[in-house]
Design a protein around this motif. Sequence first.
Motif, PDB file in Angstrom:
ATOM      1  N   HIS A 205      20.085  23.564  -5.165  1.00 40.96           N
ATOM      2  CA  HIS A 205      19.713  22.182  -4.428  1.00 40.96           C
ATOM      3  C   HIS A 205      18.073  22.471  -4.028  1.00 40.96           C
ATOM      4  CE1 HIS A 205      23.784  20.660  -3.865  1.00 40.96           C
ATOM      5  NE2 HIS A 205      23.998  22.134  -3.686  1.00 40.96           N
ATOM      6  N   LEU A 206      17.194  21.727  -4.787  1.00 39.15           N
ATOM      7  CA  LEU A 206      15.769  21.849  -4.246  1.00 39.15           C
ATOM      8  C   LEU A 206      15.581  21.312  -3.168  1.00 39.15           C
ATOM      9  CD1 LEU A 206      14.497  20.891  -8.067  1.00 39.15           C
ATOM     10  CD2 LEU A 206      14.729  23.051  -7.079  1.00 39.15           C
ATOM     11  N   GLY A 207      14.358  21.623  -2.301  1.00 35.37           N
ATOM     12  CA  GLY A 207      14.073  21.308  -1.023  1.00 35.37           C
ATOM     13  C   GLY A 207      12.949  20.163  -1.460  1.00 35.37           C
ATOM     14  N   ARG A 208      12.741  19.525  -0.151  1.00 31.26           N
ATOM     15  CA  ARG A 208      11.317  18.523  -0.372  1.00 31.26           C
ATOM     16  C   ARG A 208      10.144  19.142  -0.521  1.00 31.26           C
ATOM     17  NH1 ARG A 208      12.049  17.228   4.221  1.00 31.26           N
ATOM     18  NH2 ARG A 208      10.308  18.182   5.322  1.00 31.26           N
ATOM     19  N   ALA A 209       9.597  18.868  -2.023  1.00 33.48           N
ATOM     20  CA  ALA A 209       8.632  19.445  -2.125  1.00 33.48           C
ATOM     21  C   ALA A 209       7.156  18.877  -1.253  1.00 33.48           C
ATOM     22  CB  ALA A 209       8.126  18.954  -3.665  1.00 33.48           C
ATOM     23  N   ARG A 210       6.443  19.861  -0.882  1.00 33.40           N
ATOM     24  CA  ARG A 210       5.210  19.524  -0.151  1.00 33.40           C
ATOM     25  C   ARG A 210       4.256  18.770  -0.872  1.00 33.40           C
ATOM     26  NH1 ARG A 210       3.749  25.203   3.343  1.00 33.40           N
ATOM     27  NH2 ARG A 210       5.428  24.630   4.949  1.00 33.40           N
ATOM     28  N   PRO A 211       3.408  17.760  -0.176  1.00 30.99           N
ATOM     29  CA  PRO A 211       2.450  17.159  -1.032  1.00 30.99           C
ATOM     30  C   PRO A 211       1.338  18.121  -1.493  1.00 30.99           C
ATOM     31  CG  PRO A 211       3.002  15.933   0.893  1.00 30.99           C
ATOM     32  CD  PRO A 211       3.773  17.539   1.188  1.00 30.99           C
ATOM     33  N   SER A 212       0.991  18.000  -2.922  1.00 31.40           N
ATOM     34  CA  SER A 212      -0.072  18.741  -3.135  1.00 31.40           C
ATOM     35  C   SER A 212      -1.497  18.673  -2.525  1.00 31.40           C
ATOM     36  CB  SER A 212      -0.350  18.606  -4.826  1.00 31.40           C
ATOM     37  OG  SER A 212      -1.309  19.330  -5.375  1.00 31.40           O
ATOM     38  N   GLY A 257      -1.540   6.703 -11.229  1.00 30.64           N
ATOM     39  CA  GLY A 257      -0.676   5.660 -11.268  1.00 30.64           C
ATOM     40  C   GLY A 257       0.052   5.377  -9.929  1.00 30.64           C
ATOM     41  N   GLY A 258       0.418   4.042  -9.804  1.00 32.07           N
ATOM     42  CA  GLY A 258       1.196   3.868  -8.778  1.00 32.07           C
ATOM     43  C   GLY A 258       0.589   3.740  -7.338  1.00 32.07           C
ATOM     44  N   ARG A 259       1.658   4.119  -6.542  1.00 36.07           N
ATOM     45  CA  ARG A 259       1.251   4.321  -5.055  1.00 36.07           C
ATOM     46  C   ARG A 259       0.418   5.529  -4.652  1.00 36.07           C
ATOM     47  NH1 ARG A 259       6.248   1.996  -5.088  1.00 36.07           N
ATOM     48  NH2 ARG A 259       6.427  -0.074  -4.000  1.00 36.07           N
ATOM     49  N   ARG A 260       0.503   6.634  -5.474  1.00 36.85           N
ATOM     50  CA  ARG A 260      -0.212   7.794  -5.342  1.00 36.85           C
ATOM     51  C   ARG A 260      -1.723   7.527  -5.358  1.00 36.85           C
ATOM     52  NH1 ARG A 260       2.674  12.331  -8.738  1.00 36.85           N
ATOM     53  NH2 ARG A 260       3.071  10.575 -10.057  1.00 36.85           N
ATOM     54  N   LEU A 261      -2.133   6.702  -6.270  1.00 33.66           N
ATOM     55  CA  LEU A 261      -3.592   6.529  -6.498  1.00 33.66           C
ATOM     56  C   LEU A 261      -4.079   5.429  -5.395  1.00 33.66           C
ATOM     57  CD1 LEU A 261      -6.212   6.915  -8.391  1.00 33.66           C
ATOM     58  CD2 LEU A 261      -5.604   4.902  -9.275  1.00 33.66           C
ATOM     59  N   LEU A 262      -3.337   4.420  -5.175  1.00 30.33           N
ATOM     60  CA  LEU A 262      -3.675   3.055  -4.230  1.00 30.33           C
ATOM     61  C   LEU A 262      -3.898   3.691  -2.627  1.00 30.33           C
ATOM     62  CD1 LEU A 262      -1.435   0.481  -5.628  1.00 30.33           C
ATOM     63  CD2 LEU A 262      -3.777   0.664  -6.115  1.00 30.33           C
ATOM     64  N   SER A 263      -2.935   4.779  -2.535  1.00 28.85           N
ATOM     65  CA  SER A 263      -3.058   5.226  -0.861  1.00 28.85           C
ATOM     66  C   SER A 263      -4.175   6.327  -0.942  1.00 28.85           C
ATOM     67  CB  SER A 263      -1.679   6.067  -0.725  1.00 28.85           C
ATOM     68  OG  SER A 263      -1.371   7.164  -1.662  1.00 28.85           O
ATOM     69  N   ARG A 269     -10.025   9.293  -4.665  1.00 31.96           N
ATOM     70  CA  ARG A 269      -9.657   8.589  -5.705  1.00 31.96           C
ATOM     71  C   ARG A 269     -10.772   8.482  -6.843  1.00 31.96           C
ATOM     72  NH1 ARG A 269      -9.002   2.374  -4.395  1.00 31.96           N
ATOM     73  NH2 ARG A 269      -7.441   3.048  -3.322  1.00 31.96           N
ATOM     74  N   ALA A 270     -12.031   8.408  -6.546  1.00 27.96           N
ATOM     75  CA  ALA A 270     -13.294   8.594  -7.392  1.00 27.96           C
ATOM     76  C   ALA A 270     -13.312  10.054  -7.935  1.00 27.96           C
ATOM     77  CB  ALA A 270     -14.493   8.338  -6.844  1.00 27.96           C
ATOM     78  N   GLY A 271     -13.023  11.125  -6.945  1.00 25.27           N
ATOM     79  CA  GLY A 271     -13.094  12.553  -7.681  1.00 25.27           C
ATOM     80  C   GLY A 271     -12.277  12.631  -8.547  1.00 25.27           C
ATOM     81  N   LEU A 272     -10.880  12.336  -8.366  1.00 23.34           N
ATOM     82  CA  LEU A 272      -9.556  12.643  -9.267  1.00 23.34           C
ATOM     83  C   LEU A 272      -9.979  11.990 -10.541  1.00 23.34           C
ATOM     84  CD1 LEU A 272      -6.919  13.820  -9.463  1.00 23.34           C
ATOM     85  CD2 LEU A 272      -5.850  11.807  -8.696  1.00 23.34           C
TER      86      LEU A 272
END
Length: 664
Positions: A205-212, A257-263, A269-272
Amino acid sequence: MGVKVSVVVPVSEPGPDDDAFDACVRSLLEQTMPSDEYEVIFADDRSGDGTRERLDAVAAVRPNVRVLHLEHTGTPARGRNVGLAVASGEYVYLLGQRDRLERVALETMYRAAVEADADVLIGRLVRGDDPPSRAFARNRERADLFRDRLLALPTAHKLFRRAFLDSREIRFPDIEPEMSEQAFVVKAYLTAKVVAVLADQVCCHLGRARPSEATPLARAAGVRAVLDVIDEYSDPGDQRDRLYAHWFRTGVLRPLGGRRLLSATVGRRAGLFAALRDLTLERFPPELDGHLPVHLRARALLLRSGQLGRLVALNEAATGTSLHAELRDVRWDESILTLDLAVEIVSSDGEPVTFAAAGDRLLWTPPLDDLTLPPALADVTEAVDKARIEVYIRHTGNGLIFFIPVTGEVCRSQENDRVRVWAVGRARLDVGSAALGRPLRAGEWEVHVRMHGGAQQARTRVAGHRGAQLSCVGVLAGHPRKLVIPCWSEQKELSVYVEPKSFADSIVLVSPGASVTHRDGEVFIVLPVPYVPPSGGPPAELVLRQATARARTITVPALVEPGVPGRFPGQLVAKVPVGRLPSEGHLTPGIWTPHLKIDAQESPLRFAIDLTRSRRARVRPTTDPTTLTPRPSPLTRLLSHLPGGHLTTRALQKLRTRYLPPPP
């Protein structure tokens, strides 16, 4: 006998109150494999929160537990590598500090790996509500990288033959942690003689992954490291192109894409965008775009041309795409539950996603007015031809997920130059074999559906069709026989309940289907009964309590009538007299919460009875009676419109509560 399996767990500051880490440790100490046949190696990254002392205490009483005290690095790569260097097991399993193993995991995986003579064995993984990878559709003694979708399993949660890792010098590179894992795994995939899949037993059972927390440049460097491994261990051609396309999709286009970029903040955002654009121009030529789904081709086009603003606008326009799934019919075919479904992907405004017709070809239209793809990139004809729906069930208690068989077809209709695409299908749930050939465990199983529609994919719960009522009939199914009941959740979403704990519980599950009828000054409350045993069931009573501060209680006998097994549910009928003024044994205007009383035990039902002042009753669905608000009396409504009326109302309420006798 030597050590069969070494489990390596990198540890970094879990904290004394981390329940997930405690569960991880317990799962390792409670394995069914004898303790002298496996070892646990905790590689501690100089945790300063008491973790080192806790682990040392465990190692002091468990001879098969070792703790490595390392200098702080902040990444799990060194801990894993040091753990691999000192491991003595024939096989090594790599676990995260927030993951946990099933008790039989090591014993079952080791046996399967030896039988398959596998260099790598992938035991079934579960992560929260996420649907399982198709890699776990069935056991594989010789899994194929593409056919069996192994690339969808990029993490290090696998059983590796230790001699294989040593001979190939496979270790974790010191790069961004997520990409370090992927570089390790892809090298193992490309150099292993045998990769096996154990699908019929949940292992981890995989635990909740930490945000990178990786910087854009670190992420780009990590993707480059994975591509270098691919270059070294694959030949030019279709396989390498498909591998490159996979990491282009997951390592570059998905983060954009999606909410990851929008948030993300404007600066991040520009650096990524800049870092991943440089990587794309360097390593991902346009020829790879044919391997991508069409919405990612549009993203790749804007990335290569440096149009960050339009890429953000495309993401905003695409946000809200979802799946609409309707249950058209549900019935029992012997002991198999059959579900007829209609499924369609819809845009954020609820309108069906359509395609442009160009002769015999279908072209995807980006949801951005000023963005047009070349026809070769916009063509989704083959993808639409392969459109499909998948249905899976999820246990609400332990998160286990299994796919069930679906047959059906993709339908099209054309209006002017637009083509609408949807799917109809029939899913069959065999409770006796749905868990990869095994019976389903007891408990509630949610029904989910996922559609791959040619341009996008989406998933949702299965809901009723235009307020359709569910038969709620239960049957005895499986071996040994268990009572199985289809039922609605409070959100009108379909679930299947296996083996309710009692006769009362089976009625509670379907109680939102209750109804009322009126006859000669009495209300008849009717509840569906999924399954009536041959004995007719135990004697039952219906207890109704008024939802007011001075709650009155009425108890009336209930009659259970049998239905037709497998076709029609039985019913429980209770007759309640109705009156205008409070009197013993009479239902009076207001809201009443019902309970089913069997063998002196009361079970709250999932609805309420609302009796109007004209003595007409109606059912109000609810799972929490405390959320019901009693209807105010005419005097209270009148006082609410007068100056100071609310003060008078409060005084009357206190007078009634303190000095008037309680109701019967």
